[in-house]
Design a protein around this motif. Sequence first.
Motif, PDB file in Angstrom:
ATOM      1  N   GLY A   4      -1.829   6.028   1.925  1.00 28.78           N
ATOM      2  CA  GLY A   4      -1.293   4.488   1.845  1.00 28.78           C
ATOM      3  C   GLY A   4      -0.814   4.159   2.962  1.00 28.78           C
ATOM      4  O   GLY A   4      -1.038   2.744   3.317  1.00 28.78           O
ATOM      5  N   ILE A   5      -0.183   4.755   3.808  1.00 18.48           N
ATOM      6  CA  ILE A   5       0.289   4.341   5.114  1.00 18.48           C
ATOM      7  C   ILE A   5      -1.016   3.940   5.910  1.00 18.48           C
ATOM      8  O   ILE A   5      -1.007   2.841   6.594  1.00 18.48           O
ATOM      9  N   LEU A   6      -2.079   4.811   6.044  1.00 20.63           N
ATOM     10  CA  LEU A   6      -3.420   4.468   6.619  1.00 20.63           C
ATOM     11  C   LEU A   6      -4.106   3.268   6.491  1.00 20.63           C
ATOM     12  O   LEU A   6      -4.349   2.396   7.115  1.00 20.63           O
ATOM     13  N   THR A   7      -3.980   3.127   5.030  1.00 19.49           N
ATOM     14  CA  THR A   7      -4.690   1.779   4.490  1.00 19.49           C
ATOM     15  C   THR A   7      -3.934   0.582   4.876  1.00 19.49           C
ATOM     16  O   THR A   7      -4.394  -0.583   5.258  1.00 19.49           O
ATOM     17  N   GLY A   8      -2.491   0.640   4.720  1.00 18.81           N
ATOM     18  CA  GLY A   8      -1.657  -0.480   5.190  1.00 18.81           C
ATOM     19  C   GLY A   8      -1.904  -0.789   6.588  1.00 18.81           C
ATOM     20  O   GLY A   8      -1.802  -2.045   7.050  1.00 18.81           O
ATOM     21  N   ALA A   9      -2.063   0.288   7.540  1.00 23.48           N
ATOM     22  CA  ALA A   9      -2.083   0.136   8.743  1.00 23.48           C
ATOM     23  C   ALA A   9      -3.498  -0.826   9.261  1.00 23.48           C
ATOM     24  O   ALA A   9      -3.468  -1.445   9.860  1.00 23.48           O
ATOM     25  N   ASN A  12       0.846  -1.207   0.024  1.00 24.37           N
ATOM     26  CA  ASN A  12       0.080  -0.089   0.025  1.00 24.37           C
ATOM     27  C   ASN A  12       0.662   1.253   0.070  1.00 24.37           C
ATOM     28  O   ASN A  12       0.487   2.263  -0.765  1.00 24.37           O
ATOM     29  N   VAL A  13       1.879   1.304   0.883  1.00 22.75           N
ATOM     30  CA  VAL A  13       2.779   2.514   0.967  1.00 22.75           C
ATOM     31  C   VAL A  13       3.409   2.450  -0.427  1.00 22.75           C
ATOM     32  O   VAL A  13       3.759   3.763  -0.972  1.00 22.75           O
ATOM     33  N   SER A  14       3.994   1.367  -1.089  1.00 21.61           N
ATOM     34  CA  SER A  14       4.660   1.694  -2.154  1.00 21.61           C
ATOM     35  C   SER A  14       3.678   2.252  -3.470  1.00 21.61           C
ATOM     36  O   SER A  14       4.324   3.101  -4.106  1.00 21.61           O
ATOM     37  N   GLY A  15       2.515   1.735  -3.148  1.00 23.29           N
ATOM     38  CA  GLY A  15       1.617   2.292  -4.510  1.00 23.29           C
ATOM     39  C   GLY A  15       1.418   3.965  -4.145  1.00 23.29           C
ATOM     40  O   GLY A  15       1.290   4.556  -5.140  1.00 23.29           O
TER      41      GLY A  15
END
Length: 275
Positions: free
Chosen positions: A191-196, A153-156
């Motif tokens: 992306g960070i929040l989605t990954g979390a 997610n963060v990479s995206g």
Amino acid sequence: MTGLGKSSFNALRLAFGALVVAFLVIPLAAILPLAFTDSVFLTYPMTGPSTRWFDTLATSEAWQRSIVNSMIVGTGATVLSTVVGTLAALGLRRNLVPFSGVLRSIFLLPMVVPAVVLGVGMQILYARLGLASSYAGVIIAHAVLCVPFVLVNVSGSLASIDPALERAAASLGASPGTVFRAVTFPLALPGILTGAAFAFATSLDEVVITLFVAGPNQTTLARQMFSSLRENISPAIAAAAFLIILITLILALAVKGAAILALLGKRKQVLPAEE
């Protein structure tokens, strides 16, 4: 493609999408209503509505402990995996690191390696490190499973950032830390929040590795559900599943709301500058 052919293709695509959604949702729709049954069995037809099984979750010591443990382990694994996954995504960005493709594959291995293999390996390692049957051990094990979701997610999000924005900030005299704090981090935050959120949901649902590395005091909600399935199938399991799905939905809505607020905040910052 003609107009008729395009319409047929769109109809076929819509029908296929509906079938996929139905395949995913129908099992949930079949089991979740039984969380509100007053029967002691997971059977249809329901004899009547009741919240007795949610009361069981709230009053039973075993279920209470498993819920608390899931919150502790899930929170710890989410924080740890989010930090590690975000740093990994930043380090592997734009393939600046040698063998970045190999390193990325290594980070993604927990997604493809069977959970039983990971569980056995971690159990052997933890026995030597003294982490067996400890909260720290369970949190680390769950974080290993969660890191790939954060990394993806963060990479995206990082890939969607225009490098010119960071170069412009650097050309104006901003240090690398300031560029990250003022430009990169806010743009990558969704992306960070989605990954979390994915990390917490993954930890909440994990049972196989927990069976290998957790002790009696670290029984999570998913492990308690697994144990209950082996001993006595009761609607309390459906109530616990309803609780997990509810928490996951709340997390998804919270992440979506945070992303919308972040977008509105960036627009408010841009509009005065344009004026």
